[in-house]
Design an enzyme around this catalytic site. Structure first.
Site, PDB file in Angstrom:
ATOM      1  N   HIS A 104       0.841  -1.203   0.000  1.00 36.36           N
ATOM      2  CA  HIS A 104       0.000   0.000   0.000  1.00 36.36           C
ATOM      3  C   HIS A 104       0.871   1.245   0.000  1.00 36.36           C
ATOM      4  CE1 HIS A 104      -3.633   2.348   0.640  1.00 36.36           C
ATOM      5  NE2 HIS A 104      -2.983   3.033   1.565  1.00 36.36           N
ATOM      6  N   ARG A 138     -10.902  -6.091   5.952  1.00 30.55           N
ATOM      7  CA  ARG A 138     -10.937  -4.634   6.107  1.00 30.55           C
ATOM      8  C   ARG A 138      -9.817  -4.045   5.275  1.00 30.55           C
ATOM      9  NH1 ARG A 138     -10.493  -2.492  11.836  1.00 30.55           N
ATOM     10  NH2 ARG A 138     -10.907  -0.555  10.722  1.00 30.55           N
ATOM     11  N   PRO A 139     -10.109  -3.105   4.409  1.00 29.15           N
ATOM     12  CA  PRO A 139      -9.078  -2.575   3.513  1.00 29.15           C
ATOM     13  C   PRO A 139      -7.900  -1.971   4.270  1.00 29.15           C
ATOM     14  CG  PRO A 139     -11.272  -1.816   2.858  1.00 29.15           C
ATOM     15  CD  PRO A 139     -11.428  -2.480   4.180  1.00 29.15           C
ATOM     16  N   ASP A 349     -46.393  12.839   6.903  1.00 28.97           N
ATOM     17  CA  ASP A 349     -46.467  11.781   7.907  1.00 28.97           C
ATOM     18  C   ASP A 349     -47.840  11.832   8.546  1.00 28.97           C
ATOM     19  OD1 ASP A 349     -45.758   9.706   9.743  1.00 28.97           O
ATOM     20  OD2 ASP A 349     -43.674  10.386   9.646  1.00 28.97           O
ATOM     21  N   TYR A 400     -44.147  -8.205  12.211  1.00 32.64           N
ATOM     22  CA  TYR A 400     -43.941  -9.121  11.084  1.00 32.64           C
ATOM     23  C   TYR A 400     -44.754 -10.400  11.273  1.00 32.64           C
ATOM     24  CZ  TYR A 400     -39.683  -6.221  10.884  1.00 32.64           C
ATOM     25  OH  TYR A 400     -38.785  -5.188  10.879  1.00 32.64           O
ATOM     26  N   GLU A 436     -32.072  -6.428   7.297  1.00 32.64           N
ATOM     27  CA  GLU A 436     -32.872  -7.655   7.348  1.00 32.64           C
ATOM     28  C   GLU A 436     -32.846  -8.429   6.030  1.00 32.64           C
ATOM     29  OE1 GLU A 436     -35.255  -9.095   9.519  1.00 32.64           O
ATOM     30  OE2 GLU A 436     -35.234  -7.726  11.229  1.00 32.64           O
ATOM     31  N   ASN A 494     -29.110  -1.520  12.633  1.00 30.15           N
ATOM     32  CA  ASN A 494     -29.417  -1.264  14.043  1.00 30.15           C
ATOM     33  C   ASN A 494     -29.038   0.143  14.494  1.00 30.15           C
ATOM     34  OD1 ASN A 494     -28.811  -4.439  13.846  1.00 30.15           O
ATOM     35  ND2 ASN A 494     -30.358  -4.052  15.402  1.00 30.15           N
ATOM     36  N   LEU A 529     -35.275 -10.987  27.926  1.00 27.58           N
ATOM     37  CA  LEU A 529     -34.234 -11.337  26.962  1.00 27.58           C
ATOM     38  C   LEU A 529     -34.735 -12.493  26.112  1.00 27.58           C
ATOM     39  CD1 LEU A 529     -31.164 -11.156  29.362  1.00 27.58           C
ATOM     40  CD2 LEU A 529     -31.842  -9.466  27.643  1.00 27.58           C
ATOM     41  N   LYS A 536     -26.308 -11.351  18.368  1.00 27.42           N
ATOM     42  CA  LYS A 536     -25.378 -10.225  18.255  1.00 27.42           C
ATOM     43  C   LYS A 536     -25.824  -9.267  17.163  1.00 27.42           C
ATOM     44  CE  LYS A 536     -21.159 -12.225  20.143  1.00 27.42           C
ATOM     45  NZ  LYS A 536     -19.714 -12.487  19.897  1.00 27.42           N
ATOM     46  N   ARG A 537     -25.693  -7.986  17.453  1.00 26.51           N
ATOM     47  CA  ARG A 537     -25.992  -6.945  16.484  1.00 26.51           C
ATOM     48  C   ARG A 537     -24.877  -5.892  16.542  1.00 26.51           C
ATOM     49  NH1 ARG A 537     -28.884 -10.501  15.482  1.00 26.51           N
ATOM     50  NH2 ARG A 537     -31.160 -10.507  15.249  1.00 26.51           N
ATOM     51  N   ARG A 621     -25.392 -10.122  12.807  1.00 22.30           N
ATOM     52  CA  ARG A 621     -25.705  -9.255  11.669  1.00 22.30           C
ATOM     53  C   ARG A 621     -24.642  -8.159  11.642  1.00 22.30           C
ATOM     54  NH1 ARG A 621     -31.403  -7.198  12.263  1.00 22.30           N
ATOM     55  NH2 ARG A 621     -32.001  -9.309  11.662  1.00 22.30           N
TER      56      ARG A 621
END
Length: 663
Positions: A104, A138-139, A349, A400, A436, A494, A529, A536-537, A621
């Site tokens: 690089h 990761r670049p 709205d 949903y 999603e 998220n 919970l 995990k998010r 995600r």
């Protein structure tokens, strides 16, 4: 040692020659076909390979399974990337037994990303260099093998500096390649606190903004002079390119862009004076500055600046239509656009509960209404506005399974009408896709251009939101390809912060996770919970998300046209349980804590009992944000703990002010 090489440009040629001299057996070279629109001043990797009898390929998609299998069949011990322009998937990086390494053109972790040599000059750096490092998804973020510094002189241009970096690359490779063969290398992790990332440059980035200092403008000129497209300005509508300049530390009381003299051709800047030594009128010859002034009829007192016709067009504010303007994203986006001052907002709205601070703003126009009813108003304003953001959707998981048909009707059918209006009136649409759509994707991080979109069986109705959004993504993409629709799809991961849902919506279960957890704390009920909260998010602060969305709307250099962009914070990955524990800690330490009941503990519940039949969850995600980095020059900056604190404070303040507290 057997090696597979990915290479382009002079540095690619240098890398291949260094490998051959070090005794590596190059099994295959992957390069790029030359772009006819690019001024190719550098050596040809393909030609070099032909001269050395090396097999060379230029696939459209090197990450295609066929090419991955081909590379696996070669069984290389090492992989090298020398100025190759495409990202390689983890599946390829995992093939070589000794590792994958990239060269690089900067002293990492500074100047990750694209065009580091040009950016160093633009920013007036005095030192750059070359870095050999391990490749990761990761670049430019992998551990460093070795670096070699290169001094930047005041007279250096991008071309001369590139030559210096190429020589440094050769010296570095000559020293390190023998060590790589024997495994005698040490790896140094990059210091993320010193990291910086820069996106690609386009010809439009060469415009000279005369309110900047003469030193800054000189740096821009030398960063983009030949063989690059050049720095430029306009005299009226006549374009002139500045190929060579110098800056003079001389004060001037004239407005920036004012011509001070014709011979030499000197221009007043925000600070100092820029002398145009050589330049070129559009369609003309490369000439001295004084001759350029005569050819264009430039005299003292005239002003250079933006193209006159473009400047007149820019006087009109960009009109943005936001459907769902009272919602979480719409509300924060409106604030950011009005703060910028270049936008006029038209919003619709079903409520104005969060819009009070905008109602009297002269550039904000609001109508209370339903998108399924106010179709004529919507069509008229799509025709009237420049940028369309349809942010109306049901986006809470319990709905949903509870109201799947309503989700489909609103999220797909009503939004499809808006998409078709945008096609009809040739308007730019920025459509909120969703994280999603990736469903149960099994990739480590979800890639906009490569990851599979995997959902569950039909009886799992929770996927109706995901597939409604995915189908709209595909329809929009098809309209773009077949009918020229100008679009950008963005996928929030998220996002959270103040004004995310409401405690009232949480009371009926129709809210996102953090709002539901805050309600439990406010009401003194156990924090529920779902399935233990192990999911995990990657939690993204609304300020970070909105800044990325703002840059999509801004669309510098039209970089976002026809693109899909994840907007999320990969480093803020946490389980729902971990998020709840952080939230609890901040709640107990909050100055308003005494207004609320004692903590009632954690309670594990099954997803079926919480969401009902038809629910199915995903374990993780995590977004790839390579497109956001490349197209928007954007990185998330706010840590999850700070976001949780701001969100909690917003809801506790609201609860106390409305009397929703413990007696």
């Amino acid at each position: 040692m057997k090696a597979v090489v990915f290479a382009y440009h002079d540095i690619g040629c240098t890398g291949i020659e260094a490998l051959l001299e070090a005794g590596y057996e190059i099994q295959a070279v992957f390069t790029h076909a030359d772009d006819p629109s690019e001024n190719r001043f550098f050596g040809s990797v393909a030609q070099l390979c032909a001269e050395h009898g090396l097999p060379v390929y230029s696939p459209e998609d090197v990450n295609h399974p066929l090419w991955v299998e081909h590379i696996k069949g070669l069984a290389p011990q090492a992989l090298f990337s020398f100025y190759y322009r495409h990202m390689l998937k983890q599946e390829i990086l995992d093939i070589p037994s000794a590792g994958a390494f990239n060269l690089h053109g900067s002293l990492l972790p500074a100047y990750r990303g694209r065009a580091p040599i040009n950016w160093c000059l633009v920013n007036g750096e005095q030192l750059t260099g070359i870095t050999l490092h391990q490749m990761t998804m990761r670049p430019d973020a992998g551990a460093i093998v070795a670096q070699q510094a290169v001094a930047i002189k005041w007279a250096d241009t991008a071309l001369t500096l590139h030559g210096k970096v190429r020589l440094a690359a050769k010296a570095l490779l000559d020293a390190e390649l023998p060590k790589l063969r024997t495994g005698d290398i040490s790896l140094t992790p990059q210091d993320e606190s010193r990291a910086s990332y820069y996106g690609r440059r386009t010809p439009a980035d060469g415009e000279l903004h005369w309110d900047k200092s003469a030193r800054d403008l000189y740096n821009l000129v030398r960063a983009v002079t030949q063989p690059y497209p050049g720095a430029f300005s306009f005299a009226g509508d006549r374009k002139l390119t500045v190929w060579k300049a110098t800056h003079i530390a001389q004060d001037s009381d004239m407005l920036p862009g004012t011509i001070l003299s014709q011979d030499p051709l000197r221009i007043a800047c925000g600070e100092g004076v820029l002398e145009i030594v050589a330049g070129q009128a559009e369609g003309g010859l490369y000439v001295r500055g004084a001759q350029l002034a005569r050819e264009l009829g430039l005299v003292a007192g005239m002003r250079l600046g933006a193209k006159a016709s473009s400047a007149l067009r820019k006087e009109r504010l960009t009109r943005v239509l936001i459907l769902g303007v009272n919602g979480f994203i719409g509300n924060h986006l409106t604030e950011r656009l009005l703060k910028d001052g270049r936008y006029e907002i038209y919003g619709l709205d079903i409520s104005a509960s969060a819009l009070g601070r905008f109602i009297d703003h002269p550039h904000f126009h609001f109508v209370e209404g339903d998108i399924s009813i106010h179709t004529e108003w919507i069509e008229y304003h799509i025709k009237k506005c420049d940028v369309i953001l349809p942010l109306v959707a049901i986006a809470t998981p319990i709905e949903y399974t509870r109201n799947p048909l309503r989700v489909f009707e609103l999220d797909f059918e009503e939004n499809l009408k808006i998409v078709r209006y945008c096609v009809k009136y040739n308007k730019r649409i920025i459509f909120p896709s969703t994280s999603e759509v990736y469903g149960m994707c099994d990739d480590h991080s979800f890639d906009e251009d490569e990851s599979r979109l995997i959902v569950g069986p039909i009886h799992k109705q929770r996927w109706i939101y995901s597939v409604s959004k995915q189908l709209l993504d595909r329809v929009i993409w098809a309209y773009g390809k077949k009918e020229g629709l100008n679009f950008t799809l963005f996928r929030p991961f998220n996002w959270m912060g103040p004004r995310l849902d409401s405690l009232d919506s949480a009371r009926i279960g129709s809210s996102r996770a953090i709002t539901q957890l805050i309600l439990n704390l406010v009401d003194g009920t156990p924090i529920q919970l779902v399935d233990g909260g192990a999911q995990k998010r990657c939690f993204t602060d609304i300020e970070d998300g909105i800044e990325a969305l703002f840059r999509i709307i801004e669309n510098k250099g039209n970089r976002c046209d026809g693109q899909i962009i994840n907007i999320g914070s990969p480093d803020n990955e946490a389980s729902i349980l971990q998020m709840a524990e952080v939230l609890l800690g901040k709640f107990e330490a909050h100055p308003l804590r005494h207004h609320f009941p004692p903590f009632a503990g954690f309670k594990r519940v099954e997803s079926k009992s919480f969401y009902g039949d038809g629910y199915q969850d995903v374990s993780h995600r995590r977004p790839s944000i390579k497109n956001a980095r490349r197209l928007l020059d954007w990185e998330p900056t706010i840590e999850m703990e700070e976001t949780i604190g701001k969100t909690l404070d917003f809801f506790l303040q609201g609860a106390v002010s409305t009397g929703v507290e413990h007696d």
